[in-house]
Design an enzyme around this catalytic site. Structure first.
Site, PDB file in Angstrom:
ATOM      1  N   GLU A   1      -3.484 -15.549 -28.262  1.00  0.00           N
ATOM      2  CA  GLU A   1      -3.876 -14.374 -29.042  1.00  0.00           C
ATOM      3  C   GLU A   1      -3.249 -14.469 -30.431  1.00  0.00           C
ATOM      4  OE1 GLU A   1      -3.663 -10.277 -26.972  1.00  0.00           O
ATOM      5  OE2 GLU A   1      -1.693 -10.618 -27.846  1.00  0.00           O
TER       6      GLU A   1
ATOM      7  N   LYS B   1      -1.135 -13.880 -33.536  1.00  0.00           N
ATOM      8  CA  LYS B   1       0.106 -13.121 -33.790  1.00  0.00           C
ATOM      9  C   LYS B   1       0.030 -12.637 -35.237  1.00  0.00           C
ATOM     10  CE  LYS B   1       5.083 -13.019 -33.294  1.00  0.00           C
ATOM     11  NZ  LYS B   1       5.135 -11.916 -34.210  1.00  0.00           N
TER      12      LYS B   1
ATOM     13  N   ARG C   1       4.167  -3.692 -35.419  1.00  0.00           N
ATOM     14  CA  ARG C   1       3.779  -3.391 -34.043  1.00  0.00           C
ATOM     15  C   ARG C   1       3.764  -1.875 -33.845  1.00  0.00           C
ATOM     16  NH1 ARG C   1       6.448  -6.309 -28.729  1.00  0.00           N
ATOM     17  NH2 ARG C   1       5.309  -5.183 -27.122  1.00  0.00           N
TER      18      ARG C   1
ATOM     19  N   ARG D   1       8.185  -0.355 -33.112  1.00  0.00           N
ATOM     20  CA  ARG D   1       8.899  -1.228 -32.174  1.00  0.00           C
ATOM     21  C   ARG D   1      10.254  -0.619 -31.784  1.00  0.00           C
ATOM     22  NH1 ARG D   1       9.016  -6.987 -32.494  1.00  0.00           N
ATOM     23  NH2 ARG D   1       7.881  -6.868 -34.439  1.00  0.00           N
TER      24      ARG D   1
ATOM     25  N   GLU E   1      -1.173  -4.057 -33.439  1.00  0.00           N
ATOM     26  CA  GLU E   1      -0.493  -4.424 -34.676  1.00  0.00           C
ATOM     27  C   GLU E   1      -1.242  -3.778 -35.836  1.00  0.00           C
ATOM     28  OE1 GLU E   1       2.813  -6.944 -35.950  1.00  0.00           O
ATOM     29  OE2 GLU E   1       2.041  -6.686 -33.928  1.00  0.00           O
TER      30      GLU E   1
ATOM     31  N   PHE F   1      -3.808  -5.086 -28.532  1.00  0.00           N
ATOM     32  CA  PHE F   1      -3.635  -6.219 -27.616  1.00  0.00           C
ATOM     33  C   PHE F   1      -3.238  -5.816 -26.193  1.00  0.00           C
ATOM     34  CE2 PHE F   1       0.388  -6.005 -30.115  1.00  0.00           C
ATOM     35  CZ  PHE F   1       1.290  -5.731 -29.085  1.00  0.00           C
TER      36      PHE F   1
ATOM     37  N   ARG G   1      12.509  -9.395 -22.199  1.00  0.00           N
ATOM     38  CA  ARG G   1      12.077 -10.612 -22.884  1.00  0.00           C
ATOM     39  C   ARG G   1      11.984 -11.686 -21.803  1.00  0.00           C
ATOM     40  NH1 ARG G   1      12.583 -11.902 -28.275  1.00  0.00           N
ATOM     41  NH2 ARG G   1      14.114 -10.268 -28.678  1.00  0.00           N
TER      42      ARG G   1
ATOM     43  N   LYS H   1       5.954 -16.836 -27.885  1.00  0.00           N
ATOM     44  CA  LYS H   1       5.530 -16.954 -29.294  1.00  0.00           C
ATOM     45  C   LYS H   1       5.367 -18.435 -29.613  1.00  0.00           C
ATOM     46  CE  LYS H   1       9.011 -14.166 -30.581  1.00  0.00           C
ATOM     47  NZ  LYS H   1      10.016 -13.462 -31.376  1.00  0.00           N
TER      48      LYS H   1
END
Length: 601
Positions: A263, A265, A270, A285, A314, A354, A432, A438
């Site tokens: 996807e 970035k 965000r 965020r 985003e 997203f 995370r 990423k």
């Protein structure tokens, strides 16, 4: 003691003093456990908020809004001193709390004493302090400044010197305890539930409902089962899911089980958008309410074909003449308090969605990503040019992934997000992990990707930089230990304007010793509470015996350092320190860089 169901504020001040004087993270947690055990359930929420240096959770946006000058005026009035004397003393010490303590301890330290009348101060309670601070925060319109000053004066006149120290620091947003939310969760679990399993339940509830005061009160009054039953609610942001990073497409696919959803970035801000009928709230965020900055985005979200939903996306600035995406810096013009309509016309934005986390009464976090994506596709209006689905495709081949990555870069994106689409591809709130990776520009011998690091220390400037900081000690975050580990000293990339701004930006976080959550071999001239995040670039990542990031993890006696680090000019005010680049990300960047260097040789 204070009234039944209350706590003397002096108890809180005593604990703050102990917490402030320790550089041990364990001791800090132990002090908090003792404080929470001593606190009546009726005021545990207020004690938690005050300990966080706030009055309500971040997403409610309750700010004390007291300027330095106003606080100094109140202190002068409360202590019966001339404003100039108070200002001079503040210039010397730089800590308004210490000034208050000194003035109110000295003979004549108080208005009535100043006129020779002995005064019997009544005992301040947590509820009284909290109510007064809330009155200050909510004062608005004509006469608001006087209301703030008078309320603060009355509070300081009843305060003991040590209490005044922490009241004034709280008012200016400079409590400086630097207690992480996770440390408060540890302490709450130990104080009220006493097991590791309970800690996990409390953290899970916090990711859905990030209001520590509310959770503390629920836990203290109704127990762990009530906390475990907390649900996602429209209007209360959840903690955003975070990603790891890699730079080898084959390795990414291997980590994600052979195929993934790749996807774009986007280089934007965000946003977590909450829709309930025609009411829309937008959160950053950091969970701050940013609805006011984006009235256009509010209108776009209203168009979603659903009554109630929480979606993530985003916000991206674009050139209306060419349709091209503009970099993140352009978006910062939208963060004005005033002239919002003007900024909206000058810097138009689009929203690329997203994910969907919640819809019409149903939590979607346990559904796999491919199902969430299908739901999202159904609710985004077709052909809309303002609110769109993120550009994405399922890939199972390294060459395809690389090609898609190059396409994303050519269209103005930062890179590609690669996401697991297997049965276990849930939405991990606040975590995370390797479900999202990423994929950014390759780390060749020169470091072409930036990192977001936390300022933990400073070094006094000399010559042209006298009076400011010559260099800053920067750290990465380690979520495993909830600590910040040093990775470089940065002194280049700062403009004269930046240098002039640094003391103003950093001094509110200055503390007399290394913070308990900072792990450093280097002795800084000045230490800071980990709070400010800066974007840094460098020549390469190397092994270093001086730094503690990844210490002993790649080579005995060595950590990781960034060689020739430079500030890019980008202050990451949109990131909490715990959202900075992690130790594991830097390890992956180092391994990837080493691998690329071997291939090139």
């Amino acid at each position: 003691m204070g009234a039944a169901g209350d706590l003397p504020y002096s108890v809180l001040a005593d604990f703050y003093e102990r917490i402030e004087s320790t550089s041990s993270r364990l001791a800090m947690t132990d002090y908090l456990v003792a404080l929470f055990k001593k606190t009546p359930p009726e005021v545990i929420d207020k004690v938690v908020y005050l300990t966080q240096g706030q009055l309500r959770p971040d997403y409610e946006g309750v700010e004390l809004g007291v300027a330095e000058k106003l606080a100094l005026r109140a202190l002068a009035k409360a202590s019966g001193r001339h404003l100039k004397d108070v200002e001079d003393l503040y210039k010397k010490t730089g800590d308004i709390g210490a000034v208050a303590e000194k003035l109110l301890t000295a003979p004549g330290g108080g208005l009535l004493e100043f006129f020779g009348t002995p005064v019997q101060k009544k005992e301040l309670t947590v509820s009284q302090v909290y109510s007064a601070l809330m009155k200050i925060a909510q004062a608005s319109g004509e006469g608001a400044q006087e209301t703030k000053v008078n309320t603060l004066v009355a509070l300081l006149q009843d305060a003991k010197p040590k209490e005044a120290r922490y009241i004034l620091r709280t008012v200016l947003g400079r409590l400086r305890l630097g207690i992480a939310d996770m440390t408060i969760l540890d302490a709450l679990a130990a104080a009220f539930a006493g097991s590791k399993a309970a800690r996990d339940v409390i953290e899970r509830a916090y990711t859905k409902h990030p209001d520590l005061g509310y959770i503390a009160k629920l836990l203290a009054t109704k127990g762990l089962d009530a906390v475990a039953s907390l649900k996602i609610e429209v209007g209360i942001p959840v903690l955003p899911m975070l990603a790891e990073r890699l730079s080898d497409p084959a390795e990414i696919l291997e980590k994600l089980g052979g195929k993934c959803l790749a996807e774009y970035k986007y280089d934007g801000e965000r946003v977590q958008a909450h829709k309930s009928g025609d009411k829309v709230l937008l959160f950053s965020r950091r969970l701050e309410n940013i609805t006011h900055h984006y009235p256009d985005v509010v209108e776009y979200v209203k168009r979603l074909k659903v009554r109630e939903a929480i979606v993530e996306g985003e916000i991206v600035a674009y050139n209306p003449d060419t349709g091209e995406m503009l970099p993140f810096q352009e978006l910062m013009h939208r963060r004005r308090k005033y002239d919002v309509e003007k900024a909206m016309k000058e810097y138009p934005v689009r929203v690329y969605l997203f994910d969907v986390i919640y819809m019409d009464g149903e939590e979607l976090i346990e559904k796999p990503l491919d199902q969430r994506r299908l739901i999202l596709e159904k609710i985004v209006p077709e052909g809309d040019e303002d609110i769109l689905l993120s550009t994405a495709k399922v890939v199972g081949d390294a060459k395809d992934l690389l090609h898609f990555f190059e396409q994303a870069i050519s269209e103005g994106c930062e890179g590609v997000m690669c996401k697991s689409i297997g049965p276990g591809s849930i939405y991990q709130m606040g975590a995370r992990g390797w479900l999202w990776i990423k994929f950014k520009r390759d780390y060749r011998m020169e470091m072409t990707d930036t990192v977001d690091l936390v300022v933990v220390g400073g070094f006094h400037g000399r010559g042209k930089r006298a009076g400011t900081y010559g260099a800053l000690l920067m750290a990465a975050y380690d979520p495993e230990t909830d600590t910040f580990k040093t990775v470089c000293k940065v002194g280049t990339g700062f403009t004269d304007e930046d240098l002039a701004k640094l003391p103003e930006l950093l001094d509110p976080y200055k503390i007399p010793h290394r913070h308990p959550r900072v792990f450093s071999k280097i002795e800084a001239d000045v230490w800071f509470v980990p709070a400010v995040v800066l974007e840094i670039i460098g020549a390469e990542i190397t092994l270093s015996p001086l730094h503690t990031c990844a210490l002993n993890k790649l080579e005995e006696g060595a950590g990781l350092a960034i060689r020739f680090p430079r500030f890019t000019g980008r202050y990451r005010f949109d990131k909490k320190p715990e959202q900075a680049t992690t130790e594991s990300e830097l390890i992956e960047m180092y391994k990837s860089q080493k691998k690329t260097a071997l291939q090139q040789s």
